[in-house]
Design an enzyme around this catalytic site. Structure first.
Site, short mmCIF file in Angstrom:
data_model
loop_
_atom_site.label_atom_id
_atom_site.label_comp_id
_atom_site.label_asym_id
_atom_site.label_seq_id
_atom_site.Cartn_x
_atom_site.Cartn_y
_atom_site.Cartn_z
NE ARG A 80 -10.36 -1.52 3.76
CZ ARG A 80 -10.91 -1.73 4.96
NH1 ARG A 80 -12.10 -2.28 5.05
NH2 ARG A 80 -10.27 -1.41 6.06
CG ASP A 106 -1.72 5.28 4.93
OD1 ASP A 106 -1.53 4.25 5.60
OD2 ASP A 106 -2.83 5.57 4.42
CD GLU A 131 -6.48 5.15 2.48
OE1 GLU A 131 -7.50 5.27 3.17
OE2 GLU A 131 -5.36 4.90 2.96
CG ASP A 148 -9.86 7.27 6.56
OD1 ASP A 148 -8.75 7.27 5.97
OD2 ASP A 148 -9.99 7.48 7.79
CE LYS A 160 -6.52 8.60 7.95
NZ LYS A 160 -7.13 7.49 8.67
CE LYS A 199 -3.09 2.60 3.11
NZ LYS A 199 -3.99 2.55 4.29
CG ASP A 230 -5.40 7.85 4.55
OD1 ASP A 230 -6.33 8.45 3.96
OD2 ASP A 230 -5.57 6.87 5.30
N1 BES Z 1 -4.10 4.49 6.95
C1 BES Z 1 -5.25 4.20 7.73
C2 BES Z 1 -4.97 3.21 8.86
C3 BES Z 1 -4.04 3.67 9.96
C4 BES Z 1 -4.56 4.19 11.12
C5 BES Z 1 -2.69 3.51 9.83
C6 BES Z 1 -3.71 4.58 12.13
C7 BES Z 1 -1.83 3.88 10.86
C8 BES Z 1 -2.36 4.43 12.01
C9 BES Z 1 -6.34 3.59 6.85
O1 BES Z 1 -6.38 4.05 5.55
C10 BES Z 1 -7.66 3.91 7.46
O2 BES Z 1 -8.00 5.05 7.51
N2 BES Z 1 -8.38 2.87 7.87
C11 BES Z 1 -9.69 3.03 8.43
C12 BES Z 1 -10.58 1.97 7.82
C13 BES Z 1 -12.05 2.16 8.10
C14 BES Z 1 -12.54 3.43 7.47
C15 BES Z 1 -12.79 0.96 7.57
C16 BES Z 1 -9.57 2.87 9.93
O3 BES Z 1 -8.79 2.05 10.40
O4 BES Z 1 -10.26 3.59 10.63
ZN ZN Z 2 -4.60 4.72 4.78
MN MN Z 3 -7.48 5.80 5.32
#
Ligand code: BES
Ligand code: ZN
Ligand code: MN
Length: 516
Positions: free
Chosen positions: A369, A306, A367, A365, A295, A283, A288
């Protein structure tokens, strides 16, 4: 011009001339096993201060002063303890590291000792440090040096002046590893471990770079530069190429940014011709923001990292090529910037990916996947790999579950999972296997598309399941969720505070132990 402005202009020019990539790190050297009579040195002792070895040699030379100093300090050689003496005997500095009752039992522990020494002398501006190692483990010198190399990593590029504690003209100097293997150990280190250390540093650089310095095209250029001179071939898909292939997943994430997405493939053919390669897919979100599902501000800056999954997989293949590993491998970096704008994807949008499968966006968010769908499809079609490991800072949920101590491992293939777990233990980049249940599929049903990109818990497993829907069920596949593990909040011997490059050592170890 007043003297003030002249001086200011002078210093601005000086700052501009300062080599921006200069890294204050010691050059590693290798030498005979012998205790120097002066200078700055480091030695290690097991718990209980056993007779013999460098410790006793120095003690005898100083008329028993070393044992008295140890006693006065309460130093017994316990694991992680140290005795740090300045101006002792003929020594400018003598660092004695405790290694615990059993002494080092593994390459990992040797690496920690190398890292502890390198970090201890990081700000000590003596031109040469000698690390005298009394043990006779095969390859000790390489592992001590490898640990020192990655433990002394720093990112000074954006400091306008060098270290305040050091005189401006001080060179970082040398760290000489003195083992029974002698100076000859240098060639083994340079052939087998220096390429991995350089790959780790490269991945950390990429992860640390802020979003205004690293975006998809720039990521590709950095890799192009790093790959120069190595037997690697790069393939880059731009937006036009991605449109032609109907890569709606990665395009949907990138469309809100003024910096267009890229799919980068780095191929290494060190194995038998025609043998199916190992595929590592990462990824690569260079920033992000969450997109329209934006966020909260707290810690949003961390989302510059990210793209660590992409940095890890590319760096792993750089390491394999650098040490001429006898394998075929391909790294895929799915690169995009996730930004909110008038052209950004919306929650509710339906996306068609290159495989033909569609999904409905629940959250922009989620993204990671989304970009991985097309990357996985493409590498399966182009390279027919024998297995796929994807690496992604995918979910906050895995941080909640495992913190930074482990990355989450998801796989339906027990043999592959076991190999990765073992490589994690051996490399010090530990994995914890989490469930990937068939029921998760139900939670990803969409009323209007094949799937939706999020929904329900457990969040990390649901994310893994979504990604797995773009992998042929017959192909061994594992997903590493490195959110949390990608960043160190406090320094470890081989991982300074900051970007860890988690996964490079692990995947290198996985290839060494199971595919060479
Ligand atoms: N990049 C984030 C995940 C992340 C969070 C990495 C904290 C490092 C530290 C990812 O893209 C994300 O935002 N995931 C969401 C998924 C949800 C919207 C299904 C999450 O984990 O809240
Ligand atoms: Zn992310
Ligand atoms: Mn995200």
């Amino acid at each position: 011009m007043s003297r003030f402005w002249f001086a200011l202009a002078f210093f601005v020019c000086l700052a501009a001339l300062w080599p921006s990539d200069a890294r204050a790190q010691r050059t590693l050297a290798f030498d005979a096993h012998q205790v120097p009579e002066g200078g700055a040195i480091a030695i290690a002792v097991a718990e209980g201060l056993p007779a013999g070895g460098s410790f006793d040699a120095i003690d005898a030379r100083t008329g028993g002063a070393l044992r008295r100093a140890a006693e006065a300090d309460g130093f017994r050689g316990k694991a992680d303890s140290r005795l740090d003496l300045r101006g002792f005997g003929g020594y400018e500095r003598l660092l004695v590291l405790g290694t615990g009752a059993a002494g080092p039992q593994s390459p990992r522990q040797l690496e920690d000792i190398g890292g502890r020494v390198a970090q201890a002398f990081g700000k000590h501006r003596t031109p040469r440090v000698d690390l005298v190692w009394d043990g006779d483990e095969a390859g000790a010198a390489s592992h001590l040096a490898f640990g020192a190399a990655i433990g002394q990593y720093r990112f000074d590029k954006y400091r306008s002046k060098p270290d305040e504690d050091a005189p401006a003209d001080a060179a970082p100097g040398t760290l000489a590893i003195r083992t029974r293997e002698g100076a000859a150990a240098g060639s083994a280190y340079r052939a087998q471990w220096q390429p991995v250390a350089e790959a780790v540093a490269f991945a950390r650089d990429l992860s640390t770079e802020p979003g205004n310095a690293l975006w998809p095209e720039e990521f590709v250029e950095r890799v192009r530069t790093a790959a120069r001179g190595l037997p690697l071939t790069l393939e880059v898909l731009d937006v036009t190429a991605m449109r032609r292939l109907d890569m709606g997943g990665i395009l949907a994430v990138g469309q809100g940014s003024v910096r267009p997405p890229r799919l980068l493939l780095v191929r290494y053919a060190g194995g038998a011709a025609g043998e199916a390669p190992l595929a590592f897919v990462g990824k690569g979100i260079t920033f992000d923001s969450g997109g329209i599902s934006i966020k909260p501000n707290t810690n949003m800056w961390q989302m510059k990292g990210d793209m660590t999954g992409a940095a890890t997989v590319v760096s792993t293949v750089l390491a394999l090529a650098g040490r001429q590993a006898p394998v075929n491998a391909v790294a895929v970096a799915a690169l995009a910037e996730n930004m909110p704008s008038g052209s950004a994807s919306r929650p509710g949008d339906v996306v068609r990916t290159a495989s033909g499968k569609t999904f409905e966006i629940m959250s922009t968010d989620a993204e990671g996947r989304m970009v991985l769908t097309d990357a996985l499809w493409y590498v399966q079609r182009q390279d027919r790999p024998k297995l796929v490991v994807d690496v992604a800072t995918l979910t906050g949920a895995v941080v909640t579950a495992l913190g930074g101590d482990y990355a989450g491992l998801f796989s339906r293939d027990d043999a592959l999972a076991a190999q990765l777990l073992a490589a994690g233990e051996a490399s010090g980049e530990a994995l914890w296997r989490l469930p990937l249940r068939d029921e998760y599929g139900k939670r990803l049903e969409s009323p209007i598309a094949d799937l939706r990109n999020g929904g329900g818990s457990p969040g990390a497993g649901i994310g893994a399941y979504f990604i797995g829907e773009w992998v042929d069920r017959a192909l061994p596949w594992a997903h590493l969720d490195i959110a949390g593990a990608d960043w160190n909040d406090s320094a470890d011997p081989t991982v300074p505070e900051g970007a860890s490059a988690f996964g490079v050592r692990l995947l290198d170890r996985f290839v060494r132990d199971h595919h060479e």
